[in-house]
Design a protein around this motif. Structure first.
Motif, PDB file in Angstrom:
ATOM      1  N   LEU A   1     -86.948 126.122  20.438  1.00 55.96           N
ATOM      2  CA  LEU A   1     -87.096 124.852  19.722  1.00 55.96           C
ATOM      3  C   LEU A   1     -88.123 124.942  18.599  1.00 55.96           C
ATOM      4  O   LEU A   1     -88.121 124.140  17.677  1.00 55.96           O
ATOM      5  CB  LEU A   1     -87.488 123.742  20.700  1.00 55.96           C
ATOM      6  CG  LEU A   1     -86.393 123.383  21.701  1.00 55.96           C
ATOM      7  CD1 LEU A   1     -86.912 122.410  22.741  1.00 55.96           C
ATOM      8  CD2 LEU A   1     -85.189 122.798  20.986  1.00 55.96           C
TER       9      LEU A   1
ATOM     10  N   ARG B   1     -88.158 127.432  16.628  1.00 57.92           N
ATOM     11  CA  ARG B   1     -87.513 128.419  15.738  1.00 57.92           C
ATOM     12  C   ARG B   1     -88.232 129.772  15.840  1.00 57.92           C
ATOM     13  O   ARG B   1     -88.515 130.426  14.848  1.00 57.92           O
ATOM     14  CB  ARG B   1     -87.526 127.941  14.288  1.00 57.92           C
ATOM     15  CG  ARG B   1     -86.616 126.763  14.064  1.00 57.92           C
ATOM     16  CD  ARG B   1     -86.657 126.312  12.628  1.00 57.92           C
ATOM     17  NE  ARG B   1     -85.557 125.397  12.355  1.00 57.92           N
ATOM     18  CZ  ARG B   1     -84.404 125.777  11.858  1.00 57.92           C
ATOM     19  NH1 ARG B   1     -84.179 127.024  11.585  1.00 57.92           N
ATOM     20  NH2 ARG B   1     -83.454 124.889  11.630  1.00 57.92           N
TER      21      ARG B   1
ATOM     22  N   ALA C   1     -77.628 125.553  26.962  1.00 53.81           N
ATOM     23  CA  ALA C   1     -78.003 124.273  27.589  1.00 53.81           C
ATOM     24  C   ALA C   1     -78.164 123.165  26.549  1.00 53.81           C
ATOM     25  O   ALA C   1     -77.794 122.017  26.799  1.00 53.81           O
ATOM     26  CB  ALA C   1     -79.293 124.445  28.384  1.00 53.81           C
ATOM     27  N   ILE C   2     -78.688 123.516  25.379  1.00 53.95           N
ATOM     28  CA  ILE C   2     -78.912 122.501  24.333  1.00 53.95           C
ATOM     29  C   ILE C   2     -77.582 121.864  23.919  1.00 53.95           C
ATOM     30  O   ILE C   2     -77.517 120.679  23.598  1.00 53.95           O
ATOM     31  CB  ILE C   2     -79.655 123.128  23.129  1.00 53.95           C
ATOM     32  CG1 ILE C   2     -81.116 123.388  23.510  1.00 53.95           C
ATOM     33  CG2 ILE C   2     -79.591 122.222  21.888  1.00 53.95           C
ATOM     34  CD1 ILE C   2     -81.894 124.212  22.501  1.00 53.95           C
ATOM     35  N   MET C   3     -76.494 122.652  24.004  1.00 52.05           N
ATOM     36  CA  MET C   3     -75.186 122.124  23.592  1.00 52.05           C
ATOM     37  C   MET C   3     -74.697 120.986  24.484  1.00 52.05           C
ATOM     38  O   MET C   3     -73.787 120.255  24.116  1.00 52.05           O
ATOM     39  CB  MET C   3     -74.148 123.256  23.581  1.00 52.05           C
ATOM     40  CG  MET C   3     -74.251 124.151  22.361  1.00 52.05           C
ATOM     41  SD  MET C   3     -72.769 125.156  22.144  1.00 52.05           S
ATOM     42  CE  MET C   3     -73.119 126.528  23.219  1.00 52.05           C
ATOM     43  N   TYR C   4     -75.287 120.821  25.683  1.00 55.66           N
ATOM     44  CA  TYR C   4     -74.822 119.774  26.593  1.00 55.66           C
ATOM     45  C   TYR C   4     -75.341 118.375  26.229  1.00 55.66           C
ATOM     46  O   TYR C   4     -75.011 117.398  26.892  1.00 55.66           O
ATOM     47  CB  TYR C   4     -75.154 120.134  28.051  1.00 55.66           C
ATOM     48  CG  TYR C   4     -74.220 121.200  28.583  1.00 55.66           C
ATOM     49  CD1 TYR C   4     -73.105 120.860  29.346  1.00 55.66           C
ATOM     50  CD2 TYR C   4     -74.415 122.533  28.269  1.00 55.66           C
ATOM     51  CE1 TYR C   4     -72.222 121.827  29.793  1.00 55.66           C
ATOM     52  CE2 TYR C   4     -73.539 123.515  28.714  1.00 55.66           C
ATOM     53  CZ  TYR C   4     -72.439 123.150  29.477  1.00 55.66           C
ATOM     54  OH  TYR C   4     -71.566 124.123  29.898  1.00 55.66           O
ATOM     55  N   GLY C   5     -76.180 118.301  25.194  1.00 54.40           N
ATOM     56  CA  GLY C   5     -76.572 116.999  24.661  1.00 54.40           C
ATOM     57  C   GLY C   5     -77.459 116.165  25.559  1.00 54.40           C
ATOM     58  O   GLY C   5     -77.442 114.939  25.485  1.00 54.40           O
ATOM     59  N   ARG C   6     -78.210 116.787  26.442  1.00 52.30           N
ATOM     60  CA  ARG C   6     -79.061 116.026  27.368  1.00 52.30           C
ATOM     61  C   ARG C   6     -80.501 115.958  26.890  1.00 52.30           C
ATOM     62  O   ARG C   6     -80.861 116.601  25.912  1.00 52.30           O
ATOM     63  CB  ARG C   6     -79.035 116.692  28.746  1.00 52.30           C
ATOM     64  CG  ARG C   6     -77.657 116.864  29.310  1.00 52.30           C
ATOM     65  CD  ARG C   6     -77.154 115.539  29.812  1.00 52.30           C
ATOM     66  NE  ARG C   6     -75.688 115.517  29.859  1.00 52.30           N
ATOM     67  CZ  ARG C   6     -75.005 114.701  30.648  1.00 52.30           C
ATOM     68  NH1 ARG C   6     -75.625 113.851  31.433  1.00 52.30           N
ATOM     69  NH2 ARG C   6     -73.695 114.694  30.632  1.00 52.30           N
ATOM     70  N   GLY C   7     -81.329 115.236  27.664  1.00 53.26           N
ATOM     71  CA  GLY C   7     -82.759 115.158  27.356  1.00 53.26           C
ATOM     72  C   GLY C   7     -83.470 116.459  27.708  1.00 53.26           C
ATOM     73  O   GLY C   7     -82.839 117.413  28.172  1.00 53.26           O
ATOM     74  N   PHE C   8     -84.790 116.485  27.527  1.00 56.67           N
ATOM     75  CA  PHE C   8     -85.518 117.750  27.658  1.00 56.67           C
ATOM     76  C   PHE C   8     -85.481 118.313  29.082  1.00 56.67           C
ATOM     77  O   PHE C   8     -85.147 119.470  29.297  1.00 56.67           O
ATOM     78  CB  PHE C   8     -86.966 117.577  27.188  1.00 56.67           C
ATOM     79  CG  PHE C   8     -87.673 118.891  27.087  1.00 56.67           C
ATOM     80  CD1 PHE C   8     -87.545 119.663  25.946  1.00 56.67           C
ATOM     81  CD2 PHE C   8     -88.426 119.376  28.134  1.00 56.67           C
ATOM     82  CE1 PHE C   8     -88.164 120.899  25.853  1.00 56.67           C
ATOM     83  CE2 PHE C   8     -89.053 120.606  28.050  1.00 56.67           C
ATOM     84  CZ  PHE C   8     -88.920 121.362  26.901  1.00 56.67           C
ATOM     85  N   LYS C   9     -85.799 117.464  30.055  1.00 56.27           N
ATOM     86  CA  LYS C   9     -85.878 117.979  31.436  1.00 56.27           C
ATOM     87  C   LYS C   9     -84.511 118.463  31.914  1.00 56.27           C
ATOM     88  O   LYS C   9     -84.400 119.524  32.533  1.00 56.27           O
ATOM     89  CB  LYS C   9     -86.417 116.900  32.376  1.00 56.27           C
ATOM     90  CG  LYS C   9     -87.924 116.783  32.283  1.00 56.27           C
ATOM     91  CD  LYS C   9     -88.463 115.761  33.251  1.00 56.27           C
ATOM     92  CE  LYS C   9     -89.959 115.607  33.035  1.00 56.27           C
ATOM     93  NZ  LYS C   9     -90.480 114.368  33.593  1.00 56.27           N
TER      94      LYS C   9
ATOM     95  N   THR D   1     -82.047 119.491  30.055  1.00 54.78           N
ATOM     96  CA  THR D   1     -81.712 120.715  29.326  1.00 54.78           C
ATOM     97  C   THR D   1     -82.403 121.913  29.973  1.00 54.78           C
ATOM     98  O   THR D   1     -81.790 122.969  30.160  1.00 54.78           O
ATOM     99  CB  THR D   1     -82.148 120.586  27.842  1.00 54.78           C
ATOM    100  OG1 THR D   1     -81.509 119.440  27.298  1.00 54.78           O
ATOM    101  CG2 THR D   1     -81.751 121.814  27.035  1.00 54.78           C
TER     102      THR D   1
ATOM    103  N   ARG E   1     -71.571 112.741  24.531  1.00 54.23           N
ATOM    104  CA  ARG E   1     -72.163 111.812  25.487  1.00 54.23           C
ATOM    105  C   ARG E   1     -71.476 110.460  25.437  1.00 54.23           C
ATOM    106  O   ARG E   1     -70.999 110.028  24.416  1.00 54.23           O
ATOM    107  CB  ARG E   1     -73.654 111.618  25.162  1.00 54.23           C
ATOM    108  CG  ARG E   1     -74.476 112.858  25.232  1.00 54.23           C
ATOM    109  CD  ARG E   1     -74.586 113.360  26.662  1.00 54.23           C
ATOM    110  NE  ARG E   1     -75.042 112.296  27.549  1.00 54.23           N
ATOM    111  CZ  ARG E   1     -76.316 111.990  27.715  1.00 54.23           C
ATOM    112  NH1 ARG E   1     -77.250 112.619  27.062  1.00 54.23           N
ATOM    113  NH2 ARG E   1     -76.675 111.037  28.542  1.00 54.23           N
TER     114      ARG E   1
END
Lengths: 273, 240
Positions: free
Chosen positions: A34, A36, A209-217, A219, A271
């Protein structure tokens, strides 16, 4: 043979250490991705190569010298980057190549490549000792506690440094802490996938995991789950088919990444709430 | 009247230019101060110093009577909404995550729901911040700024690139925060009409401060408004 492998104590050690490393790489890697800084793990791993060569030459357990060299060089590089305003990718390139260069020179001086160097380059998870396992579990525990205690500061300074500063987060110290934790994580993980494939464990489960569009925890939990699955499946399958564990683990991670991309392209991951 | 901010002979120099030249003004508790000025007038530079993001300046800045060089505790009392918050579009943070980042004490979590409802973004709480419109995002950043019950809200051209309907809602929220909760607001803007409607004090900045006082005194003085508009126009032509 398939069930027999669960009775071997070396397999228990490999799987327990593998799961701990999977968790560690995915959470520390999430902060790096995150920011970069995806290739930072790779750069630290390459600098640890210099440390490993130093240890082998000096007759010290190579992972100890690898911890020292990679953490110190990563912190110095971060300082130089901030002080002289060098971009992140350029500083990664400097760190990466200087580690390999130092390693190659030391290996040359000590009489060429040995089998030991190969086990560090490509990992040797089936050879972890009881002491290694205890060390891996302890370091994982310590880093997870630090992350839980400083969760807000770590997340906030990753999200937006300026706003975090205004809210009183000691951003510079947090940046060094992340580099320090990345150094420990990389060297700890060398036994699992080796120097050459380390950044795969930092990056692939997280971008998936980022591709699943969820919040930080969520993800972080998805990333850890994928990482654990890849590591355990990789260790077992590689043993059954007598292939390299490191490569198999990374291929499992890439497989999940490819499936996720496939599912995402069908629109199933958008989502609804 | 309690003085919230006292800026005294503030000068900020870059190698080739003075970004702020000998600026002094005071903000009292409950003021709604609109800082107006053309692009490059030094508004963001002024805010950076007020927020201790830039410490290379001459003169003094005091918050609640204390020099900010001596203590940064004042930052706990401040909510800051930046111009266009920069973050990765696919950053895995929900609205709830973002607002929670601003929370100083974990124990105040119930406050989050309350503020999200107040700002009409409660239904978005589980959405990722990158999925929202500019106007919705800006309300999330206001929520984050408000979650610690700040005494002062500092906003740096907060409506840049946002649609008119969202701007109107945004302004009505600011007005309410100032009048009902007595939050001191320091807000920089290009929009003279909006400043005229909302602010009770105006600071007119173009590297130097050429007006600071009650909003009515500024807007009822045609010469001042004309002078500001001309300076602003010249700067606009200069930039294009």
């Amino acid at each position: 043979m398939t069930f027999e492998i669960f009775t071997f104590s070396f397999m228990h050690r490999a799987i327990i250490s593998g799961i701990a490393i999977a968790i560690l790489c995915s959470i520390v890697g999430l902060f790096l991705v995150l920011r970069r800084y995806s290739l930072f793990g790779d750069a630290i791993a390459h600098s640890s190569f210099g440390g490993i060569a130093l240890g082998l030459m000096a007759g010290i357990y190579p992972l100890w010298t690898a911890y020292g060299v990679s953490i110190v060089s990563a912190l110095i590089m971060t300082r130089i980057k901030d002080r002289f305003n060098i971009s992140g990718d350029a500083s990664i390139a400097v760190l990466l190549s200087s580690g390999i260069a130092v390693g190659l020179v030391i290996i040359g001086l000590s009489g060429g490549f040995t089998l030991d160097i190969f086990s560090f380059l490509f990992g040797s998870i089936l050879l972890v000792s009881v002491n290694d396992t205890i060390l891996i579990l302890s370091l994982t525990g310590i880093i997870l506690i630090v992350i839980l205690l400083l969760y807000r500061q770590l997340l906030y300074s990753t999200f937006n440094e300026e706003q975090a500063k205004v809210s009183g987060v000691p951003v510079e110290k947090i940046n060094y802490l992340i580099v320090f934790m990345a150094g420990i994580t990389v060297v700890t993980s060398i036994q699992l996938v080796g120097v050459l494939l380390i950044s795969a464990l930092f990056v692939i489960p997280n971008v998936t995991a980022i591709m699943y569009g969820r919040g930080f925890k969520q993800t972080a939990i998805i990333s850890m789950s994928f990482s654990i699955f890849s590591v355990v499946a990789g260790i077992l399958i590689s043993y059954i088919f007598d292939i390299t564990p490191a490569g198999t683990i990374v291929l499992f991670a890439i497989g999940i990444f490819a499936c996720t991309m496939g599912i995402k392209s069908t629109g199933l991951l958008s989502r609804h709430n | 009247m309690l003085k919230v901010v006292e800026i005294d002979h503030l000068t900020i120099e870059y190698p080739d230019v003075k970004a702020i030249d000998d600026v002094s003004f005071t903000v009292n508790q409950g003021d709604f101060l609109g800082i107006i000025g053309p692009n490059g007038a030094g508004k963001s530079t002024l805010f950076a110093s007020m927020l201790s993001l830039n410490t290379k300046y001459k003169g003094t800045i005091k918050f609640f009577g204390t020099d900010i060089r001596k203590s940064r505790n004042y930052l706990k009392e401040i909510g800051y909404v930046p111009q266009k918050p920069i973050f990765e579009k696919n950053f895995p943070a929900t609205v709830n995550d973002v607002v929670k980042m601003g929370l100083q004490k974990e124990s105040d979590e119930s406050k989050i729901d309350e503020i999200l409802q107040q700002l009409w973004i409660h239904e978005l709480s589980k959405k990722r911040i990158g999925e929202l419109s500019g106007g919705q995002q800006q309300r999330v950043f206001i929520a984050k700024a408000l979650v610690n019950n700040p005494k002062v809200l500092i906003l740096d051209e907060p409506v840049t690139g946002i649609d008119q309907q969202s701007i109107d809602l945004f302004y009505s929220i600011l007005k309410e925060l100032n009048s009902k909760q007595n939050i001191t607001i320091i807000w920089s803007s290009h929009d003279l009409d909006a400043v005229n409607k909302l602010a009770n004090h105006v600071a007119c900045l173009n590297r130097t401060l050429f007006f600071h006082g009650e909003s009515d005194d500024f807007f009822s003085n045609d010469d001042l408004v004309k002078q500001y508009s001309e300076a602003s126009m010249q700067e606009h032509m200069h930039h294009h």
